[in-house]
Design a protein around this motif. Structure first.
Motif, mmCIF file in Angstrom:
data_model
loop_
_atom_site.group_PDB
_atom_site.id
_atom_site.type_symbol
_atom_site.label_atom_id
_atom_site.label_comp_id
_atom_site.label_asym_id
_atom_site.label_seq_id
_atom_site.Cartn_x
_atom_site.Cartn_y
_atom_site.Cartn_z
ATOM 1 N N GLU A 152 0.851 -1.180 0.000
ATOM 2 C CA GLU A 152 0.000 0.000 0.000
ATOM 3 C C GLU A 152 0.892 1.237 0.000
ATOM 4 N N VAL A 153 0.498 2.227 -0.760
ATOM 5 C CA VAL A 153 1.168 3.517 -0.748
ATOM 6 C C VAL A 153 0.339 4.443 0.141
ATOM 7 N N ILE A 154 0.977 4.988 1.169
ATOM 8 C CA ILE A 154 0.281 5.832 2.133
ATOM 9 C C ILE A 154 0.873 7.240 2.097
ATOM 10 N N ASN A 155 0.069 8.211 1.727
ATOM 11 C CA ASN A 155 0.533 9.603 1.663
ATOM 12 C C ASN A 155 0.742 10.158 3.065
ATOM 13 N N LEU A 156 1.862 10.862 3.229
ATOM 14 C CA LEU A 156 2.209 11.457 4.511
ATOM 15 C C LEU A 156 3.121 12.643 4.233
ATOM 16 N N PRO A 157 2.931 13.768 4.929
ATOM 17 C CA PRO A 157 3.782 14.932 4.672
ATOM 18 C C PRO A 157 5.257 14.634 4.923
ATOM 19 N N LYS A 158 6.089 15.296 4.143
ATOM 20 C CA LYS A 158 7.537 15.087 4.229
ATOM 21 C C LYS A 158 8.062 15.331 5.638
ATOM 22 N N GLU A 159 7.557 16.371 6.292
ATOM 23 C CA GLU A 159 8.054 16.715 7.627
ATOM 24 C C GLU A 159 7.802 15.589 8.621
ATOM 25 N N LYS A 160 6.641 14.955 8.522
ATOM 26 C CA LYS A 160 6.321 13.855 9.441
ATOM 27 C C LYS A 160 7.190 12.635 9.146
ATOM 28 N N ILE A 161 7.424 12.362 7.869
ATOM 29 C CA ILE A 161 8.287 11.231 7.501
ATOM 30 C C ILE A 161 9.684 11.438 8.068
ATOM 31 N N ASN A 162 10.229 12.630 7.864
ATOM 32 C CA ASN A 162 11.581 12.914 8.356
ATOM 33 C C ASN A 162 11.660 12.817 9.875
ATOM 34 N N ASP A 163 10.634 13.285 10.549
ATOM 35 C CA ASP A 163 10.625 13.252 12.007
ATOM 36 C C ASP A 163 10.541 11.815 12.523
ATOM 37 N N LEU A 209 8.952 -1.440 4.890
ATOM 38 C CA LEU A 209 8.442 -0.083 5.054
ATOM 39 C C LEU A 209 9.497 0.860 4.489
ATOM 40 N N TYR A 210 9.161 1.557 3.388
ATOM 41 C CA TYR A 210 10.116 2.410 2.686
ATOM 42 C C TYR A 210 9.602 3.842 2.639
ATOM 43 N N THR A 211 10.520 4.793 2.698
ATOM 44 C CA THR A 211 10.146 6.205 2.655
ATOM 45 C C THR A 211 10.268 6.764 1.240
ATOM 46 N N ASN A 212 9.207 7.433 0.795
ATOM 47 C CA ASN A 212 9.244 8.223 -0.432
ATOM 48 C C ASN A 212 9.260 9.701 -0.047
ATOM 49 N N LYS A 213 9.191 10.591 -1.026
ATOM 50 C CA LYS A 213 9.230 12.023 -0.725
ATOM 51 C C LYS A 213 8.091 12.416 0.210
ATOM 52 N N GLU A 214 6.872 12.055 -0.173
ATOM 53 C CA GLU A 214 5.705 12.411 0.641
ATOM 54 C C GLU A 214 4.741 11.233 0.736
ATOM 55 N N SER A 215 5.296 10.044 0.838
ATOM 56 C CA SER A 215 4.473 8.847 1.028
ATOM 57 C C SER A 215 5.357 7.724 1.548
ATOM 58 N N LEU A 216 4.712 6.679 2.024
ATOM 59 C CA LEU A 216 5.395 5.474 2.491
ATOM 60 C C LEU A 216 4.904 4.288 1.689
ATOM 61 N N ASN A 217 5.805 3.371 1.381
ATOM 62 C CA ASN A 217 5.426 2.080 0.818
ATOM 63 C C ASN A 217 5.493 1.050 1.932
ATOM 64 N N ILE A 218 4.377 0.408 2.227
ATOM 65 C CA ILE A 218 4.366 -0.657 3.219
ATOM 66 C C ILE A 218 3.801 -1.910 2.562
ATOM 67 N N GLY A 219 4.456 -3.033 2.782
ATOM 68 C CA GLY A 219 4.000 -4.257 2.144
ATOM 69 C C GLY A 219 4.459 -5.473 2.896
ATOM 70 N N VAL A 220 3.865 -6.611 2.546
ATOM 71 C CA VAL A 220 4.214 -7.879 3.181
ATOM 72 C C VAL A 220 3.966 -8.995 2.172
ATOM 73 N N GLY A 221 4.821 -10.008 2.216
ATOM 74 C CA GLY A 221 4.665 -11.113 1.283
ATOM 75 C C GLY A 221 5.144 -12.421 1.877
ATOM 76 N N THR A 222 4.510 -13.495 1.495
ATOM 77 C CA THR A 222 4.953 -14.837 1.870
ATOM 78 C C THR A 222 4.830 -15.729 0.642
ATOM 79 N N THR A 223 5.499 -16.867 0.698
ATOM 80 C CA THR A 223 5.351 -17.825 -0.393
ATOM 81 C C THR A 223 3.902 -18.301 -0.440
#
Length: 431
Positions: free
Chosen positions: A188-199, A227-241
């Motif tokens: 899922e891509v979750i939008n979040l302001p840059k300032e909050k991500i950096n903090d 869980l990965y940081t983008n400029k103003e969003s986060l990528n969160i994901g999970v996978g199994t076989t």
């Protein structure tokens, strides 16, 4: 559109586009076919792009490519139900040129990358499904598409059609992959302001962070979360076989929801707005699952060739490099005017001599070992968390006594001999 091309590439992901780019740059007449509305519209990955292999194709690409953040920190979480044991590395040498890797959004990057192939002379056709390879006298001579009068011909066809390559299966290069050879990842891509991500991630400016999560993120089953940081969003994901999902009766989106509500993850996402859901199959079979990669008039690259190193989350870089190696073999074959399997087999030789197959061979037993012996995720990760909690809790117990208690609890649960066997087995799988 010309009736015949030098090369037809099926799939405009990293592997297919890399091959088309190199072939077109060297004067070959290339057709790049993409089934999606545009390159990247149907392509999914966690979101990490490595610099080295991309730079070999487009020098200093980071100056113009639509990248999110250069990654300066890589964290690893061993997760239990209410805790994590965390370790990783943060280095400012990754914050300046030439960088190490970047977070990206595929929908943006793939379009830009495909345009680079177009600028070199490749013809890109979107919203076109290749239904089968055209075979004549045992040689692939073109492809059949879903368009009216959709047969197109070429000296070489490049299969870059993804993990469940129907074209490779049609040619007999591989059978249906087993459930333990393929993972299903949802993100899922979750939008979040840059300032909050950096903090929240302790970052400055445009610096990025990646977190790989093991253990309770998959409820103790073989797999990982991220869980990965983008400029103003986060990528969160999970996978199994798929095999783990079937055995544990897991639903992928339930697993993602479970991860998002974990007490270690929830604060990182708080206040974010869901922007996009995606799901994707990932090849997990490793070295032993790599199919035939060269035939008469055809080569196989990227995910279609099972070229993913799940241990090190490497896929896009292997895809690009395999596309580059395939292109170089095709260029040589064109110079010889010989597109037989024997001629194109130089691609296979280059692939097996590269870091790709050497790394896949190194970890050829890892996935099988960790799935066959589920105690690594189900028992040892919780043990690790409990041990750290016990050791760092100040309760008046001498540290030497705490160490003895920790060792006793580990060996009493599994037995000393079994613990030693497990350690040796894990070391052997990744050595």
């Amino acid at each position: 559109m010309p009736e015949k091309f030098d090369v037809i590439v099926v799939g405009a992901g990293p592997a297919g586009t890399a091959c088309a780019l190199v072939c077109a740059k060297n004067g070959l007449n290339v057709l790049l076919i993409e089934r999606g509305e545009y390159p990247g519209s149907k392509n999914v990955m966690g979101g990490v792009l490595y610099r080295k292999q991309t730079e070999e194709l487009i020098p200093e690409f980071w100056k113009e490519a639509p990248l999110e953040r250069p990654v300066v920190e890589q964290r690893f979480w061993m997760m239990d139900k209410e805790s994590v044991v965390s370790f990783g590395y943060k280095g400012m040498e990754w914050a300046s040129e030439p960088f190490n890797n970047f977070t990206v959004l595929r929908a943006q990057f793939d379009q830009w990358f495909a345009q680079k192939a177009v600028e070199q002379g490749a013809l890109l056709i979107n919203e076109t499904v290749v239904t089968e390879c055209i075979v004549e006298n045992g040689k692939v001579i073109g492809v059949r598409t879903d368009r009216p009068d959709g047969d197109v011909y070429a000296d070489v066809v490049v299969l870059a059609d993804g993990v469940n390559s129907l074209l490779g299966k049609q040619l007999g290069f591989h059978k249906e992959f087993r459930p333990d050879e393929v993972a299903l990842t949802v993100m899922e891509v979750i939008n979040l302001p840059k300032e909050k991500i950096n903090d929240r991630f302790n970052l400055e400016g445009n610096h990025g962070c990646t977190i790989e999560i093991f253990g309770d993120s998959t409820k103790g089953n073989l797999g990982t979360a991220f869980l990965y940081t983008n400029k103003e969003s986060l990528n969160i994901g999970v996978g199994t076989t798929l095999s783990s999902m079937i055995k544990a009766k897991l639903k992928p989106y339930d697993l993602l929801d479970y991860l998002k509500t974990h007490p270690m993850v929830r604060p990182m996402l708080e206040g974010g707005e869901s922007a996009e859901y995606l799901a994707h199959l990932i090849p997990e079979g490793g070295f032993r699952s790599v199919p035939k990669v060269a035939g008469n008039g055809v080569v196989v690259v990227g995910d279609a060739a099972q070229l993913v190193n799940a241990i090190h989350r490497e896929g896009s870089n292997m895809a690009m490099y395999s596309g580059k190696l395939a292109a170089e073999a095709i260029i040589e074959a064109k110079a010889r005017n010989n597109f037989s399997e024997a001629s194109l087999n130089s691609y296979r030789e280059a692939l097996y001599g590269s870091f790709i197959m050497k790394d896949l061979e190194k970890y050829k037993d890892a996935a099988h070992t960790f799935e066959k012996y589920p105690q690594y995720f189900k028992e040892y990760v919780p043990m690790m968390n409990q041990a750290m909690s016990k050791f760092f809790t100040v309760d008046g117990t001498p540290k030497r006594d705490k160490q003895k208690e920790i060792m006793k609890s580990i060996t009493s649960e599994r037995g000393t001999l079994k613990v030693l066997q497990d350690v040796y087995r894990a070391w052997k799988a990744v050595k």
